[in-house]
Design a protein around this motif. Sequence first.
Motif, PDB file in Angstrom:
ATOM      1  N   THR A 192       0.807  -1.220   0.000  1.00  0.00           N
ATOM      2  CA  THR A 192       0.000   0.000   0.000  1.00  0.00           C
ATOM      3  C   THR A 192       0.839   1.268   0.000  1.00  0.00           C
ATOM      4  O   THR A 192       0.290   2.360  -0.200  1.00  0.00           O
ATOM      5  N   ASP A 193       2.136   1.178   0.229  1.00  0.00           N
ATOM      6  CA  ASP A 193       2.993   2.356   0.144  1.00  0.00           C
ATOM      7  C   ASP A 193       3.464   2.620  -1.276  1.00  0.00           C
ATOM      8  O   ASP A 193       4.179   3.611  -1.515  1.00  0.00           O
ATOM      9  N   LEU A 194       3.081   1.764  -2.210  1.00  0.00           N
ATOM     10  CA  LEU A 194       3.430   1.935  -3.619  1.00  0.00           C
ATOM     11  C   LEU A 194       2.200   2.356  -4.407  1.00  0.00           C
ATOM     12  O   LEU A 194       1.083   1.930  -4.108  1.00  0.00           O
ATOM     13  N   ARG A 195       2.403   3.185  -5.425  1.00  0.00           N
ATOM     14  CA  ARG A 195       1.341   3.411  -6.397  1.00  0.00           C
ATOM     15  C   ARG A 195       1.027   2.081  -7.081  1.00  0.00           C
ATOM     16  O   ARG A 195       1.892   1.218  -7.223  1.00  0.00           O
ATOM     17  N   MET A 232      -6.350   3.537  -2.104  1.00  0.00           N
ATOM     18  CA  MET A 232      -5.004   3.855  -2.552  1.00  0.00           C
ATOM     19  C   MET A 232      -4.649   3.176  -3.876  1.00  0.00           C
ATOM     20  O   MET A 232      -3.619   3.486  -4.453  1.00  0.00           O
ATOM     21  N   HIS A 233      -5.479   2.279  -4.341  1.00  0.00           N
ATOM     22  CA  HIS A 233      -5.192   1.602  -5.597  1.00  0.00           C
ATOM     23  C   HIS A 233      -6.388   1.768  -6.541  1.00  0.00           C
ATOM     24  O   HIS A 233      -6.628   2.872  -7.023  1.00  0.00           O
ATOM     25  N   SER A 246       3.423  -3.604   4.663  1.00  0.00           N
ATOM     26  CA  SER A 246       3.628  -2.744   3.500  1.00  0.00           C
ATOM     27  C   SER A 246       4.892  -1.905   3.611  1.00  0.00           C
ATOM     28  O   SER A 246       5.490  -1.540   2.594  1.00  0.00           O
ATOM     29  N   HIS A 247       5.316  -1.581   4.819  1.00  0.00           N
ATOM     30  CA  HIS A 247       6.526  -0.771   4.992  1.00  0.00           C
ATOM     31  C   HIS A 247       7.748  -1.459   4.395  1.00  0.00           C
ATOM     32  O   HIS A 247       8.726  -0.800   4.031  1.00  0.00           O
TER      33      HIS A 247
END
Length: 329
Positions: free
Chosen positions: A24-27, A50-51, A271-272
Amino acid sequence: MTVSATPPVPGNPLRFGYGTNGLTDLRLYDALGLLADLGYDGVGLTLDHMHLDPLAPELPARTRELARRLERLGLTVTIETGARYVLDPRRKHGPTLLDEDPDARALRVGLLRTAVEVAADLGAHAIHLFSGITPAGTAPGTAWQRLTGSLEPVLSAATAHGVPLAIEPEPGHLLASLADFHHLRHLTGGPELLGLTLDIGHCQCLEPTPPADCIREAAPWLRHVQIEDMRRGVHEHLPFGDGEIDFPPVLAALAATGYRGLTVVELPRHSHAGPQLARDSMEFLRSHGPAEAASARTDVALAAPRAGLDSVPPGAGLTSGGPRAGVTP
């Protein structure tokens, strides 16, 4: 930790994916490019803000663009509907199919029907869903009636589009085990498109038989598989090697079932460290399965991004390692 690729073996019966709820930290398009470069066969796409936001404007156009991107990357997809706050920003996983308020249940039904349409447009092999936790003071019979009633319009939509539903036994939920899944099948008459999401970690967590035996028992109804490590009695999704599961017999049993959908790594609390864990997970799955269970993809380049594809703008008796006992993160 640096991870190098294990060469893929052609002819693999298993197809591995990674869940976007662990990235979730990525596009979204950056995440897809990463997974393609790591050699994954597909993606478990969680519909979330977020996606691919299922509630934002122009969903059909965004879905068509995503379908083109998936095709270019050679990725298949399954649709996940376990986003934490996509419907209610203050209530985790709410509302569910079991809510006392019929209007609240209708919101979840509406999301699932939207997921069916997205799945059809993307050529997804299944749609994941869950029952939800039984509200306090609700009799079991009432909860099962709400679940079956709520599923009727979703099954109708799935039938119209020819996309299987895959309900997941979730620790702490009304439908928590394989036995509960079979109870639901009995109540609904066993419709052809009502299948099963089997989470391997959940088998280790609470099923009475080992995960490999769970796979063999569930094989006729498998429509989606999630995989991660876990400990007995503790509902906490762990990276491979951090739990208690013996994975070689698990992967061998899965390969023997004839299941050809995605087996999706499910690490929603990590996600980190998502990009590194996606690398580590693919390496682990290749090295711990039988030779025929290694990834079939032949174009793996862990270090080199795909030019032009990675910089696109964003369009019970259980304990839990998370904030709420018995609830999927």
